[in-house]
Design an enzyme around this catalytic site. Structure first.
Site, short mmCIF file in Angstrom:
data_model
loop_
_atom_site.label_atom_id
_atom_site.label_comp_id
_atom_site.label_asym_id
_atom_site.label_seq_id
_atom_site.Cartn_x
_atom_site.Cartn_y
_atom_site.Cartn_z
CG ASP A 3 -0.24 0.12 2.46
OD1 ASP A 3 0.72 -0.73 2.55
OD2 ASP A 3 -0.68 0.52 3.31
CD GLU A 4 -1.65 4.92 3.14
OE1 GLU A 4 -2.53 5.64 3.01
OE2 GLU A 4 -0.42 4.14 4.06
C1 TNX Z 1 -4.32 4.19 5.59
S1 TNX Z 1 -5.17 1.35 4.89
C2 TNX Z 1 -3.32 2.96 5.59
C3 TNX Z 1 -2.62 3.24 7.12
C4 TNX Z 1 -2.84 3.82 7.73
C5 TNX Z 1 -4.52 3.95 8.34
C6 TNX Z 1 -5.06 4.81 8.91
C7 TNX Z 1 -4.12 1.07 4.29
C8 TNX Z 1 -3.49 -0.34 3.47
N1 TNX Z 1 -2.98 2.24 4.98
O1 TNX Z 1 -1.47 2.34 6.91
O2 TNX Z 1 -2.53 3.21 9.47
O3 TNX Z 1 -4.85 4.39 6.77
O4 TNX Z 1 -6.27 4.84 9.13
#
Ligand code: TNX
Length: 531
Positions: free
Chosen positions: A341-342
Site C-alpha cells: 500500500d501507499e
Molecule cells: C491507511 S489502509 C493506511 C495505513 C494507516 C491507515 C490509518 C492502508 C492500506 N494504509 O497505513 O494506518 O490508513 O487509518
C-alpha cells in the site's frame, strides 16, 4: 496490562456465553436471544432444555477443543462443570465428508478454516431431551458450540448469586458463513501490543466467528517480528513506536504462541510484512535496503508514504527472500500478506517488479499472497488475494485484480476501519475516512460495493484496527466494540437475513457481558443497552 494475563482462559469461556436469553419459550422472529452473528437459518420452537446438575457432553476426539470450550461456558453459566463421556444429553457429532488434517493436540481442524463456507457449516438443535450439534468438520462443531454459548444466559451464578435451572430455548439452527474469510486486522507496528494483549484480542473477536487474525507486523514506526539471521531488524527496528514509546517485538516463540492460541479458536493468523513502502523501521536497521544507502532515523510520527525499499538491488532481493522464507516457515496458515500500500517513492515499473517477485517467493514457499488493493494494478499470480480498502477512489485496481481472476477481501475504510472515530466527540481515532457509527459499520453489502464485483469475487470481509491513536488494550477494545461484531455479522450472515434494528436488539445483551469482562466498549446510541 500484565494483570490481564490470568484472565485469558476464563475470558474465552465467558465471551463464548455472551448474549441474552430469557430461558423461556422462543420469541419467533423477534430479538432472538442475542445471537451475533445471526445464523443463516434459526427457528425457535418447542420446549427448551433445562441443564441438569450432572450434565454429560459427548464428543468425538477430534472435537475435544470444542467440547472443552462448551464445558467451560456451561460451568460459567451454571456453576457446575459438566462431564465428558458416552450417552450425554449434549452431543457433538461429526457427519464426515471432510478430509481432516492434523491440528492442535492431534485433533483435526484449523486447516479447514479458510477452505470455504461449507467447511464451517453446522446444525444445532435444542429440544427438551437435550442438545445436538452436527457438522462435517471439527471447525463446524466449534462454530456450533460458539452459537450455543450465546444461548446461555449472559450472567452466570458466580455473578448472579446462586441462580439455578438454566434453560436453553428450543431451537433449530442450520448455519454456514456467507464468506470464507472473516478477518480482524491488528496493527502492532504503530503501537506495540504484548502477546497477552493479542491473545485477549483473539479471544474477544473469535467469539463473533472471526476466523482470520491479520497481524500488521511492520511499518515505518516499528518492525515487530524476529527474522532469523537478521537480528538488527528487531533490535533497531523494534525499539520505538508512535509517540516515542519503547515499542517491542515478538520472538519466534512469541509468534508461535499467538498462532497456537488463535488456532485453538479456529482463527488463522495471516502475517503482514508491509513492503515495498512503509519500511522506515527496516531502513533504520539496514541502510543497504535504501537507494541512497543512508541509515534512517527512527520515526515516531504518523505520516505515510515516505519510505521505500530499493527494489531490484541484490540486497533488497535477498532481504525480501529472507523475510518471506522466514514468515512461511513460522506460519502454518496458507496466506502471507506482502503489504503493497501507499508507495509513492517508487516508479510504477519497480513497484510492479516488487509485486511480481514477492508473489514468486510466496508461491515458492508454498503459500498464497495477499496485498492491499494497489497490487491489483500489477500482474497477479493465481490465488493472490487483493484487499480493497480505499473508498472514495476509483476502484480500478480492485477491478483489475478481479479481471485477472483474483478475489477480494473487502475492507472499505468508510465501513470497516475500526480506527475511525465513532462521532466527533470520540476521544481516540482518525477521521480521514469519515465518522463510523455502528450503523455505518453494519449497513452495507460487500457484494454491492463495487460495480462488477459480486459474491463470487468476494473472498471475505475484514475490519482493520490501525493503531496510530490506540496505545492500550482499553483503546483497542473501545474502538473494536461494538463495530467489530457488526462487521463480523456482515461477513457471516446472508444479506437477506440482516437488518440493523434486529442486529441492534440482539447486540444489546452483549453489553453487560463486555462490562463484566472489563471490555471498554462504545455505548452506541442506536442500541438499547440494558442497565
Ligand atoms: C491507511 S489502509 C493506511 C495505513 C494507516 C491507515 C490509518 C492502508 C492500506 N494504509 O497505513 O494506518 O490508513 O487509518
Amino acid at each position: 496490562m500484565r494483570w490481564r494475563a490470568p484472565l485469558v482462559t476464563a475470558l474465552a469461556a465467558a465471551v463464548l456465553s455472551a448474549g441474552a436469553c430469557s430461558g423461556a419459550d422462543g420469541d419467533a422472529g423477534g430479538a432472538p436471544h442475542g445471537l451475533v452473528p445471526l445464523p443463516a437459518e434459526v427457528v425457535y420452537r418447542g420446549a427448551g432444555f433445562t441443564i441438569p446438575a450432572d450434565l454429560v457432553i459427548t464428543a468425538p476426539p477430534e472435537a475435544a477443543g470444542a467440547a472443552g470450550q462448551l464445558a467451560a461456558a456451561v460451568r460459567e453459566a451454571t456453576g457446575r462443570a459438566p462431564r465428558t463421556g458416552e450417552g450425554g444429553a449434549v452431543r457433538l457429532e461429526l457427519t464426515g465428508g471432510g478430509s481432516p488434517g492434523p491440528g492442535p493436540g492431534g485433533a483435526a481442524g484449523p486447516e479447514a478454516v479458510l477452505e470455504g463456507p461449507e467447511a464451517e457449516a453446522y446444525e444445532l438443535t435444542v429440544d427438551s431431551g437435550g442438545v445436538r450439534i452436527r457438522a462435517a468438520r471439527p471447525v463446524g462443531l466449534f462454530r456450533g458450540v460458539q452459537t450455543l454459548g450465546q444461548l446461555l444466559p449472559a450472567t452466570g451464578p458466580a455473578r448472579a448469586s446462586g441462580t439455578t435451572g438454566v434453560t436453553l430455548p428450543g431451537v433449530r439452527i442450520a448455519d454456514r458463513p456467507r464468506f470464507a474469510w472473516r478477518g480482524a486486522m491488528l496493527d502492532v507496528a504503530r503501537h506495540f501490543f504484548t502477546v497477552e494483549e493479542v491473545k485477549r484480542y483473539i479471544d474477544l473477536v473469535s467469539a463473533y466467528k472471526i476466523n482470520v487474525l491479520h497481524l500488521h507486523l511492520s511499518d515505518d514506526q516499528g518492525w515487530r517480528l524476529a527474522i532469523a539471521g537478521r537480528p538488527e531488524l528487531t533490535e533497531a527496528g523494534g525499539a520505538t513506536e508512535v509517540g516515542g514509546g519503547p515499542g517491542g517485538f515478538y520472538t519466534e516463540q512469541d509468534y508461535r504462541e499467538i498462532v497456537a492460541h488463535a488456532r485453538e479458536r479456529f482463527v488463522e493468523v495471516v502475517p503482514e510484512i508491509d513492503m515495498p513502502g512503509h519500511v522506515n523501521a527496516a531502513l533504520t536497521a539496514d541502510p543497504e535496503l535504501s537507494c541512497d544507502g543512508r541509515r534512517r532515523e527512527p520515526y515516531t510520527g504518523t505520516d505515510v508514504g515516505f519510505s521505500a525499499l530499493c527494489v531490484g538491488t541484490p540486497a533488497v532481493d535477498r532481504f525480501v527472500a529472507d523475510v518471506v522464507g522466514e514468515l512461511a516457515r513460522m506460519t502454518p496458515g496458507p496466506y502471507l500478506h506482502i503489504g503493497g500500500d501507499e508507495v509513492s517513492e517508487l516508479a510504477p515499473e519497480r513497484y510492479d517488479r516488487f509485486v511480481e517477485r514477492a508473489q514468486e517467493l510466496v508461491g515458492a514457499a508454498g503459500k498464497r499472497a495477499v496485498g492491499w488493493q494497489e497490487i491489483g494494478g500489477s500482474r497477479l499470480a493465481p490465488g493472490t488475494v487483493t484487499q480493497y480498502w480505499q473508498t472514495g477512489r476509483t476502484p480500478e485496481e480492485a477491478l483489475s485484480a478481479v479481471r485477472q481472476g483474483g478475489r477480494l477481501v473487502m475492507s472499505p475504510a468508510s465501513r470497516t476501519y475500526l480506527d475511525m472515530k465513532y462521532d466527533s466527540g470520540t476521544r481516540l481515532g482518525l477521521r480521514w475516512a469519515g465518522l463510523i457509527e455502528i450503523e455505518d459499520a453494519y449497513d452495507w453489502d460487500p457484494a454491492a460495493m463495487i460495480p462488477g464485483v459480486g459474491d463470487g469475487q468476494v473472498l471475505g470481509v475484514e475490519a482493520p484496527l490501525w493503531t496510530e491513536t490506540a496505545e492500550t488494550m482499553d483503546d483497542l477494545e473501545y474502538l473494536a466494540f461494538p463495530r467489530l461484531p457488526a462487521v463480523a455479522e456482515v461477513a457471516w450472515t446472508p444479506q437477506r437475513a440482516r437488518d440493523f434494528d434486529g442486529f441492534a436488539a440482539r447486540l444489546a445483551g452483549h453489553g453487560p457481558r463486555w462490562a463484566a469482562l472489563g471490555v471498554d466498549f462504545h455505548r452506541s446510541g442506536a442500541v438499547a443497552w440494558p442497565g
